[in-house]
Scaffold this active site. Structure first.
Site, PDB file in Angstrom:
ATOM      1  N   TYR A  37       7.369  -1.349  -6.611  1.00 16.66           N
ATOM      2  CA  TYR A  37       6.828  -0.076  -6.147  1.00 16.66           C
ATOM      3  C   TYR A  37       6.228  -0.206  -4.750  1.00 16.66           C
ATOM      4  O   TYR A  37       6.466   0.632  -3.873  1.00 16.66           O
ATOM      5  CB  TYR A  37       5.771   0.407  -7.137  1.00 16.66           C
ATOM      6  CG  TYR A  37       5.219   1.784  -6.867  1.00 16.66           C
ATOM      7  CD1 TYR A  37       6.044   2.890  -6.786  1.00 16.66           C
ATOM      8  CD2 TYR A  37       3.840   1.980  -6.731  1.00 16.66           C
ATOM      9  CE1 TYR A  37       5.528   4.156  -6.559  1.00 16.66           C
ATOM     10  CE2 TYR A  37       3.311   3.242  -6.515  1.00 16.66           C
ATOM     11  CZ  TYR A  37       4.155   4.332  -6.426  1.00 16.66           C
ATOM     12  OH  TYR A  37       3.633   5.586  -6.196  1.00 16.66           O
ATOM     13  N   ALA A  38       5.465  -1.274  -4.527  1.00 18.10           N
ATOM     14  CA  ALA A  38       4.850  -1.479  -3.217  1.00 18.10           C
ATOM     15  C   ALA A  38       5.906  -1.650  -2.138  1.00 18.10           C
ATOM     16  O   ALA A  38       5.780  -1.108  -1.033  1.00 18.10           O
ATOM     17  CB  ALA A  38       3.926  -2.694  -3.258  1.00 18.10           C
TER      18      ALA A  38
ATOM     19  N   ALA B  14       9.001  -0.507  -2.146  1.00 18.64           N
ATOM     20  CA  ALA B  14       9.691   0.768  -1.920  1.00 18.64           C
ATOM     21  C   ALA B  14       8.835   1.718  -1.092  1.00 18.64           C
ATOM     22  O   ALA B  14       9.323   2.364  -0.154  1.00 18.64           O
ATOM     23  CB  ALA B  14      10.054   1.402  -3.259  1.00 18.64           C
TER      24      ALA B  14
ATOM     25  N   ALA C 239       6.886  18.272  -8.263  1.00 17.65           N
ATOM     26  CA  ALA C 239       5.939  19.372  -8.098  1.00 17.65           C
ATOM     27  C   ALA C 239       5.404  19.953  -9.401  1.00 17.65           C
ATOM     28  O   ALA C 239       4.618  20.893  -9.369  1.00 17.65           O
ATOM     29  CB  ALA C 239       6.603  20.492  -7.285  1.00 17.65           C
TER      30      ALA C 239
END
Length: 237
Positions: free
Chosen positions: A139-140, A142, A11
């Site tokens: 990454y893809a 996950a 955040a």
């Protein structure tokens, strides 16, 4: 939605910070978590290294003890790039862990309270890369796993009035994106040719999509993957 407490990972900047700003503007309380704290966060903020499971659990215990958590935005992401022939096997487990385990840990912390109140919103932030962007195997995979989990959780939690959805952004003007694609680079030019709108998303635009799914009136939308990608998924199809 008003007066709700919304947990947001990652955040401190980018999409996560844009979500926090929008949540605060709508009269709700953003509860942010990230490794580094921003100077002017518009709500509660907890500094945590998500790679440390115990420290993450401790931060969540403090957050839940301080008040109810009505919604969770699992925005944090950890990316490693590389062609299949070049992937370092040591990068696989951390990539899966930080993209999936952190989302599970956040959701589990908020879930008992949501179930007790028979109301909750969970939004997982995934990515356009799940459709097959080259050089993104860890990454893809996950993020695709998180999309699958979104559908599973939606089915499990619907009877408590808890919705679970995902937003899959296309390329967005964030620090993570710019670390790989400098302004005006050949890589960026090639990427923009695959996006019908021919531009990056602004973090605020992705935050709008996320916050729409947090809304009180979004209670009949669950198990969905919203692709906020400027039409990029059309080109990828």
């Amino acid at each position: 939605m008003g007066g709700r407490r919304v947990l947001i990972t990652g955040a401190s900047k980018g999409i996560g910070r844009a979500v926090a700003d929008r949540v605060a503007r709508t009269g709700n309380v953003p509860v942010g978590l990230a490794r580094t704290a921003p100077e002017d966060f518009p709500g509660e903020f907890h500094t945590v290294d998500f790679a440390d499971v115990a420290a993450t659990a401790s931060a969540l215990e403090s957050i839940v003890a301080a008040g109810r958590v009505d919604a969770v935005v699992n925005n944090f992401g950890y990316a490693r790039w590389g062609a299949i022939g070049d992937i370092d096997l040591n990068d696989l487990l951390p990539t899966y862990d930080l993209n999936m385990r952190v989302a599970v840990q956040m959701t589990q912390a908020a879930l008992p309270g949501m179930q007790a109140r028979a109301w909750g919103r969970i939004v997982n932030v995934t990515s356009l890369v799940t459709l097959g962007t080259p050089l993104r195997t860890p990454y893809a995979a996950a993020k695709a796993g998180l999309e699958a989990a979104t559908r599973v959780w939606a089915g499990e939690l619907a009877r408590w009035g808890i919705t679970v959805n995902a937003v899959a952004p296309g390329p967005t003007e964030t620090e993570m994106y710019r670390s790989r694609s400098p302004v005006g680079s050949a890589q960026e030019a090639e990427l923009l040719r695959t996006i019908p709108m021919r531009r990056l998303a602004a973090p605020a635009e992705i935050a709008h999509a996320i916050c729409a799914l947090l809304d009180e009136d979004a209670g009949y939308i669950t198990g969905q993957i919203l692709r906020a990608d400027g039409g990029g998924s059309v080109c990828a199809a």
